[in-house]
Each structure stands twice: as C-alpha cells, then as structure tokens.
Design a protein around this motif. Structure first.
Motif, PDB file in Angstrom:
ATOM      1  N   ALA A 131       0.854  -1.190   0.000  1.00 55.69           N
ATOM      2  CA  ALA A 131       0.000   0.000   0.000  1.00 55.69           C
ATOM      3  C   ALA A 131       0.889   1.239   0.000  1.00 55.69           C
ATOM      4  CB  ALA A 131      -0.915  -0.003   1.223  1.00 55.69           C
ATOM      5  N   ILE A 132       0.649   2.117  -0.967  1.00 54.63           N
ATOM      6  CA  ILE A 132       1.486   3.305  -1.172  1.00 54.63           C
ATOM      7  C   ILE A 132       0.597   4.526  -0.993  1.00 54.63           C
ATOM      8  CG2 ILE A 132       2.876   4.544  -2.884  1.00 54.63           C
ATOM      9  CD1 ILE A 132       3.510   1.706  -4.069  1.00 54.63           C
ATOM     10  N   LEU A 133       0.828   5.275   0.086  1.00 56.03           N
ATOM     11  CA  LEU A 133      -0.085   6.349   0.489  1.00 56.03           C
ATOM     12  C   LEU A 133       0.613   7.706   0.418  1.00 56.03           C
ATOM     13  CD1 LEU A 133      -1.343   4.484   3.690  1.00 56.03           C
ATOM     14  CD2 LEU A 133      -2.220   4.264   1.348  1.00 56.03           C
ATOM     15  N   SER A 134       0.050   8.606  -0.373  1.00 53.42           N
ATOM     16  CA  SER A 134       0.567   9.980  -0.502  1.00 53.42           C
ATOM     17  C   SER A 134       2.052   9.980  -0.844  1.00 53.42           C
ATOM     18  CB  SER A 134       0.315  10.778   0.791  1.00 53.42           C
ATOM     19  OG  SER A 134      -1.057  10.780   1.101  1.00 53.42           O
ATOM     20  N   GLY A 135       2.403   9.192  -1.851  1.00 56.35           N
ATOM     21  CA  GLY A 135       3.810   9.024  -2.222  1.00 56.35           C
ATOM     22  C   GLY A 135       4.233   9.829  -3.433  1.00 56.35           C
ATOM     23  N   ARG A 136       5.544   9.888  -3.610  1.00 58.27           N
ATOM     24  CA  ARG A 136       6.166  10.535  -4.771  1.00 58.27           C
ATOM     25  C   ARG A 136       6.847   9.458  -5.616  1.00 58.27           C
ATOM     26  NH1 ARG A 136       7.700  15.697  -4.934  1.00 58.27           N
ATOM     27  NH2 ARG A 136       7.694  15.886  -2.662  1.00 58.27           N
TER      28      ARG A 136
END
Length: 219
Positions: A131-136
C-alpha cells in the motif's frame, strides 16, 4: 547493518503455533513509529503489525532518508535504505514465530511510500502486496529494468486530491509504473490534503482483509 527501532503488535489471545500475515509500516517525513500503527489498529487482531521508525533525526521526529528541497531524493541513499529495510524485514520475520513469512505486506506514507515503491521494485518478489499512500514517484526507477517477479502483485495507491506537499499527479505516475510491470493496481483519491482520513482507512482495511481466508466475496 544496524536494526531500526520498531514496535510490534501481535494479535492478542493467539493460540500457540498459529501464524498471521504481517504488515511492515513505514511512516512519513517528520513522523515516528506511532503514526502508521494508529492507522492500522483495527487490523491488529488478524495481522501482525510491525511499525518502524526511521533513523534520520529531525528534532523530536524522524525520517528514513534526507529530504531534498525539490525533485527526486538521492537515489543512492534510497537504494541503500531500501536494502536496509528489506534486511530488517527478513530479520524480524525470523525472530517472531507469530509471523507467516509467506504473507508479508508493506504499507508506507510519504517517505515511507517512496521507500515502499523502491523496495517493491527491487525486492517485490518476496512480498505479497503493498500500500502506497501519498507518495512521490522516484523517476530514476523508471529507467531501471522491469522486475518480472511483480506480475499480478496487488498494489493499493491512495492520495489526497488537495495534497499541496505531493501533487496527486504523482499517484498517477506510481500507478503507471506498477501497471507497466503487470501489477494489479487499485487507485483511490480522497478530498484531503497530505494526510489520511477515515475513508482512506476504511478502504485500506477492506483491501488488507481481502487477503484473509474465508472472506465473503464482494458483490
């Protein structure tokens, strides 16, 4: 390599010999090990949760790597940190007999999301999903070879539509990156800034619970 500080939450009242899937949680810049643990609290009766603390100090808070004012973080530092986290995961899975090492999940916010993207690209064959949350999106990763072990890996991407710290367009870039590798990408957006709200937590819970056995099929 030096181990990271961490908190581990094992299901209460578990029977001896019973093993559980594990979520390794990585916080964002200026956070600590309590941040992500609080977001995953409702899963702690069915998953082991290992909430890590970055070891780059920023006053009373922490990061996993040094911030840059603009553009991608330092590729060598992120690569090295990704290797350290992967080795940390291996060590923790060997240390606790409550962990099912065949069901390892990653969940990261902000810097933790950048690391999760990097770790999945390099070592993702070892893990069940992320899960990748608010990533760049670290754009240097796009220039590297495709990881064929990522085919059909589930990826959850969550991002705030009003995020002024990391624009929502970054979520689209991350989605394209993993779709190119054949991952099963699930993308969600929310009317929030650079944070996680209850709606995102609910979606995250549903997504994690979908990996558990004997779950009702959604209609």
């Amino acid at each position: 390599m030096r181990m990271y500080a961490y908190d581990i939450y094992e299901p209460i009242g578990r029977k001896e010999g019973k093993i559980f899937p594990v979520i390794f949680a990585l916080h964002g810049f200026g956070g600590d090990e309590l941040d992500m643990a609080g977001r995953l609290e409702l899963l702690m009766d069915r998953f082991v949760v290992v909430s890590m603390r970055g070891d780059v100090e920023y006053g009373p808070s922490f990061g996993f790597y040094h911030m840059v004012t603009e553009g991608d973080p330092n590729a060598h530092e992120v690569d090295y940190t990704s290797l350290r986290v992967a080795e940390f995961i291996n060590n923790v899975c060997k240390k606790y007999d409550s962990i099912d090492a065949k069901q390892i999940f990653l969940a990261g916010f902000d810097q933790g999301a950048v690391l999760t993207t990097s770790i999945m690209h390099s070592y993702g064959g070892r893990y069940k999903a992320a899960a990748i949350l608010s990533g760049r999106m670290p754009h240097y990763l796009s220039e590297r070879p495709v990881n064929l072990m990522l085919k059909d890996k589930p990826i959850f991407i969550g991002h705030g539509l009003e995020d002024a710290v990391i624009q929502i367009a970054e979520a689209d870039e991350i989605a394209k990156f993993f779709e190119k590798m054949g991952c099963k990408v699930e993308k969600h957006s929310y009317f929030i800034g650079h944070n996680i709200n209850e709606a995102e937590e609910d979606d995250l819970y549903d997504w994690f619970e979908s990996f558990l056995p004997n779950q009702p099929v959604k209609k």
